[in-house]
Design a protein around this motif. Structure first.
Motif, PDB file in Angstrom:
ATOM      1  N   ALA A 123       0.813  -1.215   0.000  1.00  0.00           N
ATOM      2  CA  ALA A 123       0.000   0.000   0.000  1.00  0.00           C
ATOM      3  C   ALA A 123       0.847   1.264   0.000  1.00  0.00           C
ATOM      4  N   GLU A 124       1.922   1.283   0.785  1.00  0.00           N
ATOM      5  CA  GLU A 124       2.769   2.478   0.855  1.00  0.00           C
ATOM      6  C   GLU A 124       3.428   2.759  -0.491  1.00  0.00           C
ATOM      7  N   MET A 125       3.909   1.710  -1.157  1.00  0.00           N
ATOM      8  CA  MET A 125       4.522   1.879  -2.472  1.00  0.00           C
ATOM      9  C   MET A 125       3.487   2.343  -3.491  1.00  0.00           C
ATOM     10  N   ARG A 126       2.268   1.788  -3.382  1.00  0.00           N
ATOM     11  CA  ARG A 126       1.207   2.185  -4.305  1.00  0.00           C
ATOM     12  C   ARG A 126       0.870   3.663  -4.144  1.00  0.00           C
ATOM     13  N   ALA A 127       0.791   4.139  -2.907  1.00  0.00           N
ATOM     14  CA  ALA A 127       0.479   5.549  -2.661  1.00  0.00           C
ATOM     15  C   ALA A 127       1.542   6.457  -3.266  1.00  0.00           C
ATOM     16  N   LYS A 128       2.818   6.077  -3.114  1.00  0.00           N
ATOM     17  CA  LYS A 128       3.895   6.884  -3.692  1.00  0.00           C
ATOM     18  C   LYS A 128       3.838   6.856  -5.216  1.00  0.00           C
ATOM     19  N   ALA A 129       3.509   5.699  -5.764  1.00  0.00           N
ATOM     20  CA  ALA A 129       3.416   5.574  -7.213  1.00  0.00           C
ATOM     21  C   ALA A 129       2.311   6.460  -7.772  1.00  0.00           C
ATOM     22  N   VAL A 130       1.150   6.456  -7.103  1.00  0.00           N
ATOM     23  CA  VAL A 130       0.024   7.281  -7.557  1.00  0.00           C
ATOM     24  C   VAL A 130       0.380   8.764  -7.448  1.00  0.00           C
ATOM     25  N   ALA A 131       1.029   9.164  -6.357  1.00  0.00           N
ATOM     26  CA  ALA A 131       1.423  10.564  -6.186  1.00  0.00           C
ATOM     27  C   ALA A 131       2.380  10.997  -7.293  1.00  0.00           C
ATOM     28  N   ALA A 132       3.352  10.135  -7.609  1.00  0.00           N
ATOM     29  CA  ALA A 132       4.300  10.463  -8.671  1.00  0.00           C
ATOM     30  C   ALA A 132       3.594  10.528 -10.024  1.00  0.00           C
ATOM     31  N   GLY A 133       2.717   9.552 -10.270  1.00  0.00           N
ATOM     32  CA  GLY A 133       1.997   9.535 -11.538  1.00  0.00           C
ATOM     33  C   GLY A 133       1.105  10.737 -11.727  1.00  0.00           C
ATOM     34  N   MET A 134       0.392  11.148 -10.678  1.00  0.00           N
ATOM     35  CA  MET A 134      -0.490  12.302 -10.778  1.00  0.00           C
ATOM     36  C   MET A 134       0.314  13.586 -11.013  1.00  0.00           C
ATOM     37  N   ALA A 135       1.479  13.687 -10.372  1.00  0.00           N
ATOM     38  CA  ALA A 135       2.326  14.867 -10.573  1.00  0.00           C
ATOM     39  C   ALA A 135       2.820  14.936 -12.015  1.00  0.00           C
ATOM     40  N   VAL A 136       3.215  13.793 -12.557  1.00  0.00           N
ATOM     41  CA  VAL A 136       3.664  13.750 -13.946  1.00  0.00           C
ATOM     42  C   VAL A 136       2.535  14.132 -14.894  1.00  0.00           C
ATOM     43  N   ARG A 137       1.338  13.585 -14.667  1.00  0.00           N
ATOM     44  CA  ARG A 137       0.200  13.892 -15.554  1.00  0.00           C
ATOM     45  C   ARG A 137      -0.147  15.379 -15.507  1.00  0.00           C
ATOM     46  N   GLN A 138      -0.089  15.975 -14.331  1.00  0.00           N
ATOM     47  CA  GLN A 138      -0.407  17.397 -14.202  1.00  0.00           C
ATOM     48  C   GLN A 138       0.587  18.251 -14.993  1.00  0.00           C
ATOM     49  N   LEU A 139       1.859  17.918 -14.912  1.00  0.00           N
ATOM     50  CA  LEU A 139       2.869  18.666 -15.660  1.00  0.00           C
ATOM     51  C   LEU A 139       2.697  18.452 -17.162  1.00  0.00           C
ATOM     52  N   GLU A 140       2.373  17.243 -17.548  1.00  0.00           N
ATOM     53  CA  GLU A 140       2.176  16.957 -18.970  1.00  0.00           C
ATOM     54  C   GLU A 140       1.005  17.753 -19.530  1.00  0.00           C
ATOM     55  N   ARG A 141      -0.108  17.816 -18.778  1.00  0.00           N
ATOM     56  CA  ARG A 141      -1.261  18.580 -19.252  1.00  0.00           C
ATOM     57  C   ARG A 141      -0.939  20.067 -19.366  1.00  0.00           C
ATOM     58  N   ALA A 142      -0.075  20.550 -18.474  1.00  0.00           N
ATOM     59  CA  ALA A 142       0.295  21.962 -18.493  1.00  0.00           C
ATOM     60  C   ALA A 142       1.390  22.256 -19.509  1.00  0.00           C
ATOM     61  N   GLY A 143       1.924  21.197 -20.171  1.00  0.00           N
ATOM     62  CA  GLY A 143       2.979  21.392 -21.143  1.00  0.00           C
ATOM     63  C   GLY A 143       4.312  21.757 -20.522  1.00  0.00           C
ATOM     64  N   GLN A 144       4.522  21.355 -19.272  1.00  0.00           N
ATOM     65  CA  GLN A 144       5.751  21.694 -18.556  1.00  0.00           C
ATOM     66  C   GLN A 144       6.663  20.471 -18.469  1.00  0.00           C
TER      67      GLN A 144
END
Length: 582
Positions: A282-303
Motif C-alpha cells: 500500500a505504501e509503495m502504491r500511494a507513492k506511485a500514484v502521487a508520482a503519476g499524478m504529478a507527472v500527468r499534471q505537468l504533462e497537461r500543463a505542457g511543462q
C-alpha cells in the motif's frame, strides 16, 4: 439532412453520411469463427438498407415501433439503422429481462415487430405473445426460420426507402428507452433524432473519439450510454469492436483488440483496481500514484518533468503501471466511466497509471449527456463540466437541473410523469449537486436515496458505499438507515478475491460458508472500521450483515449496468435489516 460540418440531423441519415465520409474504413469489428472480422462503413450502409427494405416488406410503417431483444453485437446496430431508414422507432429490450418485462415493453410500446437474438430469447416473447395483439412478426438474428438473413434477402423499392429516410425529421421519435426503474413499471423515454444525433456534435466538439479510435463496446445497447457511444462513433468514423461473449470475455477481448477508447461502468474499473492495486504494498502504491499524478499534471500543463520525479515515476511504472496498462490492451487513450458514481481514488489510480478514466454524467432522459471530464479539462471527484449547448444549474433544494437539445421529448404515453420531470424545459434529474467557479459539477447525493435517520440527520449513502467497494473483499455494499437510529449495511463478498484468500487461510472456498465464518467477518469489519474513520459518527456503519451470495441482474437486485436497485434490495432483505436493529 445534415449540418454545415457534415454531421447528420437524423439517425436515418447517419449510414449514408458515414459511408460517404469513411467508405471502406472499418465501422464494426466482431468475432466470427474465431477470427476478428471488419464491416466497412460502405458495407454497414448496404446491410442497413437491406434490413430497412425487409422491414418495409413486413409492413412496418413510418412511426411503427420495432423492438430489439439481443446482446450487444454488430447486428444490433445494423438493425437499428435499418429501422431508422424505414422511418420506424427502435425500442430496445435487455436480454436479461424476464418474460413479464418483455411483455411490458412490447405491449406498452405497441411494437409490431421484434428482432430477437436467438431461440432462447424468442421463447420469452412466445410465452406472452397471446397478450400482445399488436405484435405481428418475430425475426431471429441466429436461427433457422424467420431469420435476419432472410429479411435482408427480401426485394424492395430502394427509392421508396430513400424517400422514407429523407422524410424523417429531427424532432420525430427515434428511440424509446425503457428505464430500469427501482419501483413500478419502467417508463419509456422518448428520444428524438435530434437528441441522438446531438451526441455526434458533442463527440466532435469535445474530441471524445475520432476516426483513428478503436472503441470497445460491451455495454448493453439497450442502455442509453452505449447508444451514444455507438452513434457518436459512427458520426466520427471510429471502429466499434463488440464484446465477443459476455462479461467473461472482456479482459481477453481487450488484450486481443488493444482498444483506444473504453466506455464502461464503474464496476469494471473497481474490479480491475482491486486486482492490480494489490500487486505492490500500500505504501509503495500511494507513492506511485502521487508520482503519476504529478507527472500527468505537468504533462497537461505542457511543462517539463523534473529528473528526480521522472526517475521515481519510471520505478512506479516498471513495478505497477505497465501491468495496469497491459490489462486494458496497452493502447487506451481514454476511458469513460458513466451510469453510476465512481470513487475518486480509483480515478486517480488509473490516471497515474496512464489509463485516464474520465467520469461523465447523464440520464436516459438526457440521452446520456450532461457533463464530462475530458483529457484537457479534468477535475477528479467531479463529473466534469457541461457538454456543449447544455445548460446546468442547481435548484434551491440542491437538485441538478439540465436543459438543451439532448433533453428527451417525454415519457411514452405518460404525460403526467413527463410534466413532473420536465418543468419549463428543465430536466429534474433527481440528483443533488454543486457547481464550482470553474463550472465543474459535483454530485452530493440523490434525492430519493437520501437517508434521514431517526435523529433527523440527512445522510447520502453513495460515498460510504463507494469507499466500501474499494476493498478487494467486497463486491457490493448497500447502506440502510432511513428513519432508523443509525446506519447499517448489507455486504456481499467478491468471490474472485475472497476465494484465494480463504484457501491460503485453510478455509472452505464456497461463498455461503465464508459469509458466515468469523474470520471473514473480521476481515470485513476491518474494512468497515477503516471506512468509518473517514466519516462523522452519525454517518458511520454501526452494524452489517454479509449475504451468502452476490447481488445480480437475474434476481432483479441490479440494473443491467450493475447499479444496485436500492428499494428492491431493502424490500427483499427487510427481515435481515430489521435484525440489525435488534
Amino acid at each position: 439532412m445534415t449540418t454545415d460540418i457534415g454531421l447528420p440531423q437524423t439517425v436515418a441519415a447517419l449510414p449514408a453520411v458515414a459511408a460517404r465520409r469513411y467508405g471502406d474504413r472499418p465501422a464494426q469489428r466482431h468475432l466470427a469463427g474465431g477470427v476478428w472480422q471488419d464491416v466497412s462503413y460502405a458495407e454497414l450502409r448496404e446491410i442497413s438498407t437491406e434490413i430497412g427494405l425487409g422491414l418495409v416488406a413486413l409492413g412496418v410503417a413510418p412511426g411503427d415501433r420495432v423492438c430489439v431483444l439481443a446482446d450487444t453485437r454488430a447486428e444490433w446496430v445494423q438493425v437499428e439503422f435499418g429501422i431508422a431508414l424505414a422511418g420506424a422507432v427502435t425500442v430496445p429490450i435487455y436480454p436479461s429481462s424476464s418474460a413479464d418485462e418483455c411483455e411490458w415493453v412490447l405491449g406498452d410500446s405497441g411494437a409490431v415487430v421484434v428482432v430477437c437474438e436467438n431461440a432462447a430469447l424468442q421463447a420469452k416473447v412466445e410465452s406472452v405473445r397471446d397478450r400482445l395483439p399488436a405484435l405481428r412478426e418475430v425475426v431471429l438474428i441466429d436461427g433457422e426460420e424467420n431469420t435476419l438473413a432472410e429479411l435482408r434477402a427480401r426485394a424492395g423499392d430502394r427509392d421508396d426507402l430513400e424517400r422514407r429516410a429523407t422524410a424523417v425529421v429531427p424532432d420525430e421519435p427515434a428511440l424509446i428507452i425503457y428505464t430500469s426503474g427501482t419501483t413500478g413499471r419502467p417508463k419509456g423515454c422518448v428520444l428524438t433524432h435530434r437528441n441522438l444525433t446531438e451526441c455526434c456534435r458533442v463527440c466532435d466538439a469535445m474530441g471524445v473519439m475520432d476516426a483513428s479510435d478503436v472503441v470497445y463496446l460491451f455495454l448493453p445497447l439497450a442502455h442509453v450510454f452505449a447508444q451514444v457511444i455507438s452513434l457518436g462513433s459512427a458520426g466520427m468514423g471510429a471502429v466499434v469492436a463488440y464484446c465477443s461473449d459476455g462479461a467473461a470475455a472482456i479482459m481477453p477481448d481487450l488484450a486481443a483488440l488493444s482498444p483506444t477508447l473504453l466506455p464502461s461502468v464503474p464496476r469494471i474499473f473497481e474490479k480491475v483496481y482491486a486486482t492490480v492495486s494489490g500487486l505492490v504494498p500500500a505504501e509503495m502504491r500511494a507513492k506511485a500514484v502521487a508520482a503519476g499524478m504529478a507527472v500527468r499534471q505537468l504533462e497537461r500543463a505542457g511543462q517539463p518533468v523534473p529528473d528526480e520525479l521522472a526517475a521515481g515515476y519510471a520505478q512506479a511504472d516498471a513495478a505497477l503501471f505497465t501491468k495496469v496498462r497491459a490489462v486494458f490492451g496497452g493502447a487506451i487513450r481514454q476511458a469513460i466511466s458513466g451510469a453510476a458514481p465512481i470513487a475518486p481514488e480509483i480515478i486517480e489510480f488509473f490516471h497515474a497509471a496512464g489509463v485516464p478514466v474520465n467520469e461523465g454524467y447523464g440520464l436516459s432522459e438526457s440521452t446520456a449527456m450532461g457533463t464530462l471530464n475530458t483529457l484537457d479539462a479534468v477535475r477528479i471527484g467531479s463529473i466534469g463540466r457541461a457538454v456543449p449547448d447544455c445548460d446546468v444549474r442547481i435548484a434551491e433544494d440542491g437538485e441538478i437541473l439540465m436543459r438543451g437539445p439532448h433533453i428527451f421529448a417525454g415519457y411514452w404515453q405518460n404525460p403526467g410523469a413527463t410534466a413532473e420531470t420536465l418543468v419549463d424545459g428543465w430536466l429534474q434529474t433527481g440528483d443533488l449537486g454543486t457547481i464550482d467557479d470553474d463550472g465543474y459539477v459535483t454530485i452530493t447525493g440523490r434525492k430519493k436515496d437520501i437517508i434521514i435517520t431517526a435523529g433527523g440527520k440527512n445522510l447520502s449513502p453513495g460515498n460510504v458505499e463507494n469507499d466500501l467497494r474499494l476493498s478487494p473483499w467486497i463486491s457490493q455494499a448497500v447502506m440502510h438507515g432511513d428513519r432508523r437510529p443509525y446506519p447499517v449495511a448489507l455486504i456481499t463478498l467478491d468471490a474472485e478475491a475472497v476465494g484465494p484468500w480463504a484457501q491460503g487461510e485453510g478455509l472452505p472456498a464456497d461463498i455461503p460458508t465464508l459469509a458466515a465464518h468469523p474470520a471473514v467477518r473480521a476481515l470485513v469489519q476491518q474494512v468497515v472500521d477503516e471506512v468509518n474513520a473517514h466519516y462523522a459518527t452519525v454517518a458511520q456503519i454501526k452494524r452489517f450483515a454479509i449475504l451468502d451470495h452476490d447481488l445480480s441482474i437475474e434476481t432483479g437486485e441490479l440494473t443491467p449496468t450493475l447499479k444496485v436497485k436500492r428499494r428492491v434490495v431493502e424490500q427483499q432483505y427487510a427481515g435481515l435489516l430489521d435484525g440489525l436493529y435488534d
